[in-house]
Design an enzyme around this catalytic site. Structure first.
Site, PDB file in Angstrom:
ATOM      1  N   PHE A   1      13.151   4.707  10.592  1.00 21.81           N
ATOM      2  CA  PHE A   1      11.912   4.176  10.049  1.00 21.81           C
ATOM      3  C   PHE A   1      11.021   5.353   9.673  1.00 21.81           C
ATOM      4  O   PHE A   1      10.705   6.215  10.501  1.00 21.81           O
ATOM      5  CB  PHE A   1      11.216   3.268  11.075  1.00 21.81           C
TER       6      PHE A   1
ATOM      7  N   LYS B   1      16.986   3.558   1.016  1.00 21.46           N
ATOM      8  CA  LYS B   1      17.685   3.442   2.310  1.00 21.46           C
ATOM      9  C   LYS B   1      18.832   2.444   2.132  1.00 21.46           C
ATOM     10  O   LYS B   1      18.723   1.274   2.443  1.00 21.46           O
ATOM     11  CB  LYS B   1      16.701   2.962   3.381  1.00 21.46           C
TER      12      LYS B   1
ATOM     13  N   ASP C   1       3.415   3.774   6.363  1.00 17.47           N
ATOM     14  CA  ASP C   1       2.733   3.616   7.652  1.00 17.47           C
ATOM     15  C   ASP C   1       3.636   3.035   8.719  1.00 17.47           C
ATOM     16  O   ASP C   1       4.711   2.515   8.452  1.00 17.47           O
ATOM     17  CB  ASP C   1       1.549   2.664   7.494  1.00 17.47           C
TER      18      ASP C   1
ATOM     19  N   GLU D   1       7.968   1.832  -6.231  1.00 20.01           N
ATOM     20  CA  GLU D   1       8.064   1.465  -4.811  1.00 20.01           C
ATOM     21  C   GLU D   1       8.064   2.708  -3.933  1.00 20.01           C
ATOM     22  O   GLU D   1       8.497   3.775  -4.374  1.00 20.01           O
ATOM     23  CB  GLU D   1       9.384   0.714  -4.562  1.00 20.01           C
ATOM     24  N   ASP D   2       7.633   2.556  -2.688  1.00 21.53           N
ATOM     25  CA  ASP D   2       7.758   3.661  -1.741  1.00 21.53           C
ATOM     26  C   ASP D   2       9.178   3.766  -1.199  1.00 21.53           C
ATOM     27  O   ASP D   2       9.749   4.840  -1.128  1.00 21.53           O
ATOM     28  CB  ASP D   2       6.742   3.525  -0.597  1.00 21.53           C
TER      29      ASP D   2
ATOM     30  N   ARG E   1      -0.278   7.128   7.151  1.00 22.00           N
ATOM     31  CA  ARG E   1      -0.223   7.157   5.690  1.00 22.00           C
ATOM     32  C   ARG E   1      -0.717   8.493   5.129  1.00 22.00           C
ATOM     33  O   ARG E   1      -0.297   8.929   4.075  1.00 22.00           O
ATOM     34  CB  ARG E   1      -1.091   6.038   5.087  1.00 22.00           C
TER      35      ARG E   1
ATOM     36  N   ASP F   1      14.594  -0.848   1.143  1.00 17.06           N
ATOM     37  CA  ASP F   1      15.291  -0.897   2.430  1.00 17.06           C
ATOM     38  C   ASP F   1      16.288  -2.063   2.366  1.00 17.06           C
ATOM     39  O   ASP F   1      17.378  -1.917   1.817  1.00 17.06           O
ATOM     40  CB  ASP F   1      14.224  -1.064   3.514  1.00 17.06           C
TER      41      ASP F   1
ATOM     42  N   LYS G   1       0.807  -1.193   0.000  1.00 19.39           N
ATOM     43  CA  LYS G   1       0.000   0.000   0.000  1.00 19.39           C
ATOM     44  C   LYS G   1       0.858   1.269   0.000  1.00 19.39           C
ATOM     45  O   LYS G   1       0.392   2.347  -0.354  1.00 19.39           O
ATOM     46  CB  LYS G   1      -0.886   0.048   1.274  1.00 19.39           C
ATOM     47  N   GLY G   2       2.097   1.137   0.466  1.00 20.18           N
ATOM     48  CA  GLY G   2       2.910   2.311   0.786  1.00 20.18           C
ATOM     49  C   GLY G   2       3.139   3.288  -0.355  1.00 20.18           C
ATOM     50  O   GLY G   2       3.358   4.469  -0.119  1.00 20.18           O
TER      51      GLY G   2
HETATM   52  P1  5GP Z   1      12.537  -4.152   2.089  1.00 25.46           P
HETATM   53  O1  5GP Z   1      12.021  -5.489   1.646  1.00 25.46           O
HETATM   54  O2  5GP Z   1      13.354  -3.431   1.050  1.00 25.46           O
HETATM   55  O3  5GP Z   1      13.263  -4.252   3.433  1.00 25.46           O
HETATM   56  O4  5GP Z   1      11.311  -3.268   2.424  1.00 25.46           O
HETATM   57  C1  5GP Z   1      10.437  -2.860   1.481  1.00 25.46           C
HETATM   58  C2  5GP Z   1       9.103  -2.538   2.074  1.00 25.46           C
HETATM   59  O5  5GP Z   1       9.120  -2.492   3.502  1.00 25.46           O
HETATM   60  C3  5GP Z   1       8.675  -1.179   1.586  1.00 25.46           C
HETATM   61  O6  5GP Z   1       7.907  -1.302   0.419  1.00 25.46           O
HETATM   62  C4  5GP Z   1       7.898  -0.646   2.767  1.00 25.46           C
HETATM   63  O7  5GP Z   1       6.544  -0.939   2.640  1.00 25.46           O
HETATM   64  C5  5GP Z   1       8.475  -1.353   3.970  1.00 25.46           C
HETATM   65  N1  5GP Z   1       9.468  -0.490   4.620  1.00 25.46           N
HETATM   66  C6  5GP Z   1      10.817  -0.602   4.589  1.00 25.46           C
HETATM   67  N2  5GP Z   1      11.395   0.405   5.255  1.00 25.46           N
HETATM   68  C7  5GP Z   1      10.383   1.180   5.717  1.00 25.46           C
HETATM   69  C8  5GP Z   1      10.334   2.396   6.464  1.00 25.46           C
HETATM   70  O8  5GP Z   1      11.333   3.028   6.847  1.00 25.46           O
HETATM   71  N3  5GP Z   1       9.081   2.881   6.727  1.00 25.46           N
HETATM   72  C9  5GP Z   1       7.945   2.255   6.334  1.00 25.46           C
HETATM   73  N4  5GP Z   1       6.780   2.802   6.669  1.00 25.46           N
HETATM   74  N5  5GP Z   1       7.950   1.118   5.612  1.00 25.46           N
HETATM   75  C10 5GP Z   1       9.166   0.590   5.318  1.00 25.46           C
END
Ligand code: 5GP
Length: 183
Positions: A150, A129, A157, A97-98, A163, A101, A41-42
């Site tokens: 975060f 990130k 969210d 993507e939002d 959000r 990470d 949803k992000g």
């Molecule tokens: P990853 O798999 O790269 O660790 O994370 C990707 C997803 O995790 C993102 O699409 C997001 O929804 C969530 N996410 C990762 N880091 C953050 C953050 O700092 N804040 C929020 N709200 N969501 C995050």
């Protein structure tokens, strides 16, 4: 209990970067129709603004991914909760993507879509990130970067809250609860 939110990027700073990304995509996709994939949803607010900054012909579709682990740290186990409705075969596809990470979510989605043989596949992320990256994957278009923390607001969210905020914040002192984390 209230969380403490520290401003990271204002709505004006976000808007400037979304506009820049739209122009870069316009430049790179001249004469081509783009399939833009919103990762729910992000990304929903970023996606809504980005598509209005792009002048090329486009179609849109939506996926939903979920990872498991602490609510602020991804475990690396990622599943697709909602698949695309369009075929990506022979299309020029951009995943929107939002935040990237650890990279686990993007890596999973990227390879799933690549298996379906798009003509091209690129990634556009609002936030990068890099310090937390666990797998080697890079976005082609990056809005803003951050080193740690975060982030909430502008679609992102924490436990479904924040959000709706128009700016981006770092959530200070968030407890780590071991639970499923929908994205
Ligand atoms: P990853 O798999 O790269 O660790 O994370 C990707 C997803 O995790 C993102 O699409 C997001 O929804 C969530 N996410 C990762 N880091 C953050 C953050 O700092 N804040 C929020 N709200 N969501 C995050």
């Amino acid at each position: 209990m209230f969380d403490f939110l520290r401003i990271l990027y204002t709505r004006d700073q976000i808007a400037d970067q979304v506009h820049r990304l739209g122009k870069e995509i316009d430049r790179d996709y001249a004469g081509r129709e783009i399939l833009l994939v919103c990762v729910l949803k992000g990304s929903f607010l970023f996606f809504a603004d980005l598509v209005r900054s792009i002048s090329r012909p486009m179609v849109m579709d939506f996926v939903r991914m979920a990872s498991y682990g602490c609510d602020t740290i991804s475990s690396g186990v990622v599943e697709m909760r909602k698949d695309l409705e369009f075929s990506v075969t022979d299309r020029d596809v951009i995943i929107v993507e939002d935040i990237v990470d650890t990279g686990y979510t993007l890596q999973t989605l990227y390879h799933r879509l690549l298996d379906r043989k798009p003509r091209s596949l690129k990634v556009c992320t609002l936030l990068d990130k890099r310090s937390d990256r666990r797998v080697q994957i890079e976005a082609d278009y990056v809005g803003l970067s951050l080193d740690e923390g975060f982030v909430v607001g502008y679609g992102l969210d924490h436990q479904e809250k924040y959000r709706e905020l128009p700016d981006l914040y770092v959530l200070e002192g968030s407890p780590c609860v071991d639970k499923e984390r929908p994205i």
